[in-house]
Design a protein around this motif. Structure first.
Motif, mmCIF file in Angstrom:
data_model
loop_
_atom_site.group_PDB
_atom_site.id
_atom_site.type_symbol
_atom_site.label_atom_id
_atom_site.label_comp_id
_atom_site.label_asym_id
_atom_site.label_seq_id
_atom_site.Cartn_x
_atom_site.Cartn_y
_atom_site.Cartn_z
ATOM 1 N N UNK A 274 0.942 -1.182 -0.126
ATOM 2 C CA UNK A 274 -0.154 -0.194 -0.048
ATOM 3 C C UNK A 274 0.951 1.461 -0.005
ATOM 4 N N UNK A 275 1.758 1.261 0.586
ATOM 5 C CA UNK A 275 2.688 2.329 0.767
ATOM 6 C C UNK A 275 3.418 2.589 -0.601
ATOM 7 N N UNK A 276 3.979 1.473 -1.304
ATOM 8 C CA UNK A 276 4.553 1.454 -2.640
ATOM 9 C C UNK A 276 3.502 2.271 -3.616
ATOM 10 N N UNK A 277 2.333 1.550 -3.542
ATOM 11 C CA UNK A 277 1.267 2.067 -4.507
ATOM 12 C C UNK A 277 1.052 3.355 -4.192
ATOM 13 N N UNK A 278 0.745 3.880 -2.864
ATOM 14 C CA UNK A 278 0.453 5.504 -2.362
ATOM 15 C C UNK A 278 1.744 6.257 -3.062
ATOM 16 N N UNK A 279 2.945 5.771 -2.791
ATOM 17 C CA UNK A 279 3.982 6.511 -3.343
ATOM 18 C C UNK A 279 4.022 6.960 -4.849
ATOM 19 N N UNK A 280 3.651 5.644 -5.441
ATOM 20 C CA UNK A 280 3.633 6.074 -7.278
ATOM 21 C C UNK A 280 2.453 6.853 -7.378
ATOM 22 N N UNK A 281 1.274 6.624 -6.554
ATOM 23 C CA UNK A 281 0.174 7.558 -7.009
ATOM 24 C C UNK A 281 0.584 9.029 -6.994
ATOM 25 N N UNK A 282 1.183 9.179 -5.554
ATOM 26 C CA UNK A 282 1.660 10.844 -5.364
ATOM 27 C C UNK A 282 2.595 11.264 -6.204
ATOM 28 N N UNK A 283 3.477 10.490 -6.532
ATOM 29 C CA UNK A 283 4.363 10.922 -7.693
ATOM 30 C C UNK A 283 3.931 11.266 -8.905
ATOM 31 N N UNK A 284 2.885 10.397 -9.398
ATOM 32 C CA UNK A 284 2.261 10.803 -10.577
ATOM 33 C C UNK A 284 1.450 12.228 -10.655
ATOM 34 N N UNK A 285 0.810 12.262 -9.611
ATOM 35 C CA UNK A 285 0.104 13.589 -9.490
ATOM 36 C C UNK A 285 1.048 14.797 -9.273
ATOM 37 N N UNK A 286 2.057 14.558 -8.495
ATOM 38 C CA UNK A 286 3.051 15.960 -8.590
ATOM 39 C C UNK A 286 3.418 16.138 -9.921
ATOM 40 N N UNK A 287 3.724 15.018 -10.723
ATOM 41 C CA UNK A 287 4.391 15.300 -11.798
ATOM 42 C C UNK A 287 3.510 15.828 -12.875
ATOM 43 N N UNK A 288 2.120 15.914 -12.518
ATOM 44 C CA UNK A 288 0.753 16.491 -13.257
ATOM 45 C C UNK A 288 0.693 17.946 -12.921
ATOM 46 N N UNK A 289 1.390 18.273 -11.820
ATOM 47 C CA UNK A 289 1.183 19.511 -11.008
ATOM 48 C C UNK A 289 0.008 19.489 -10.129
ATOM 49 N N UNK A 290 -0.497 18.325 -9.740
ATOM 50 C CA UNK A 290 -1.624 18.072 -8.511
ATOM 51 C C UNK A 290 -1.170 18.413 -7.332
#
Length: 315
Positions: A274-290
């Motif tokens: 869950x932490x790994x998936x959550x980190x990836x989700x956060x990284x993708x959102x930040x990369x989109x400026x979210x």
């Protein structure tokens, strides 16, 4: 014809840029660690379900300088974002600065950076709140000691790497439970030493403690690997595990097997995948400026023989 060719070329370029824009660099502190392997695999599994997302995962081999080089190389190659499981949580400022200088989003996962409260806007931390982990573990150990009639209990404490925030906090949790009167018995710490998250080092440390000849009632370890190492040493010394309470943290598959065997009494489920998936989700959102919360917490859960079935297939 030229216009058609130009349009196709532009489309291909845009497609290529989109793919490049979803490449995430991941630096793990250590591949050779059961818990971190589950975390890494959770991240990889999450990425496989996302179209156009590519991970470049590298092993820092517990080397701070190597990890910083990996982050700088990620930044130089123009990845969309970086995920870091830091080797040394006290050495994260340089990593934050490197990503900030390159204007690339960075997400720390599992291990809290020393600068967590001053992270730039495009950086975040995904983990579980370590104030819960050692607290849940210690209170359960206290309960089991009370149940066994050991009102004045002697205990050994095994710590993780002293440079690691989780080890520091989990050990503090133990002391806080005692100091705040949350323990059902009087808990006396005979000794506390680091075994660096390692099963082998924990086995050696426990062997030394046993050789000292001091009676003890419990072992509280900062993670499951050390708890298992302590169990191995006790069994080698022909100590009846029914007479000792052993606690760990992480609820790894090896730990759950030890619990089923009657050797490990308590652990705390930390959702590595869950932490790994959550980190990836956060990284993708930040990369989109979210926007992403600076701290994203995934709850810990106490695991005992009574509820172990709920956790057997989670990690």
């Amino acid at each position: 014809m030229k216009k058609t060719f130009l349009a196709l070329a532009m489309a291909a370029l845009m497609s290529s840029s989109a793919m490049a824009g979803t490449k995430i660099g991941v630096s793990m502190a250590l591949f050779d660690d059961n818990f971190l392997t589950v975390l890494r695999n959770g991240m990889i599994a999450q990425a496989k379900g996302m179209e156009g997302v590519e991970l470049q995962v590298e092993d820092a081999q517990n080397d701070v300088a190597k990890q910083l080089d990996q982050i700088k190389n990620f930044a130089a190659s123009g990845v969309a974002a970086i995920i870091v499981n830091p080797v040394d949580t006290s050495a994260t400022q340089a990593m934050t600065d490197a990503a900030k200088a390159a204007n690339i989003p960075l997400v720390y996962v599992n291990r809290q950076p020393i600068n967590v409260d001053t992270l730039p806007d495009n950086q975040a931390f995904v983990a579980s709140n370590e104030e819960e982990s050692g607290t849940l573990e210690t209170i359960e150990v206290c309960r089991l000691l009370k149940e066994a009639g050991k009102d004045n209990a002697q205990v050994y404490v095994m710590m993780g790497e002293l440079s690691n925030q989780a080890a520091v906090q989990r050990t503090k949790d133990i002391h806080d439970v005692i100091a705040n009167g949350k323990c059902a018995v009087t808990l006396n710490i005979i000794d506390e030493q680091t075994a660096n998250w390692s099963r082998d080092q924990a086995q050696s440390l426990m062997t030394n403690w046993i050789s000292a000849g001091k009676p003890f009632d419990a072992v509280i370890a900062n993670n499951d690997e050390m708890a298992i190492g302590a169990i191995q040493a006790m069994k080698a010394a022909n100590i009846d595990m029914k007479n000792v309470v052993v606690g760990g943290v992480d609820a790894t598959q090896d730990a759950l097997a030890a619990m089923q065997a009657g050797d490990l009494d308590a652990t705390v489920f930390q959702d590595a995948a869950g932490q790994g998936a959550g980190a990836l989700d956060a990284a993708i959102k930040l990369s989109k400026g979210e926007k992403v919360d600076k701290k994203v917490y995934i709850p810990f859960q106490l695991v005992t023989p009574a509820n172990i079935d709920k956790f057997l297939k989670k990690n």
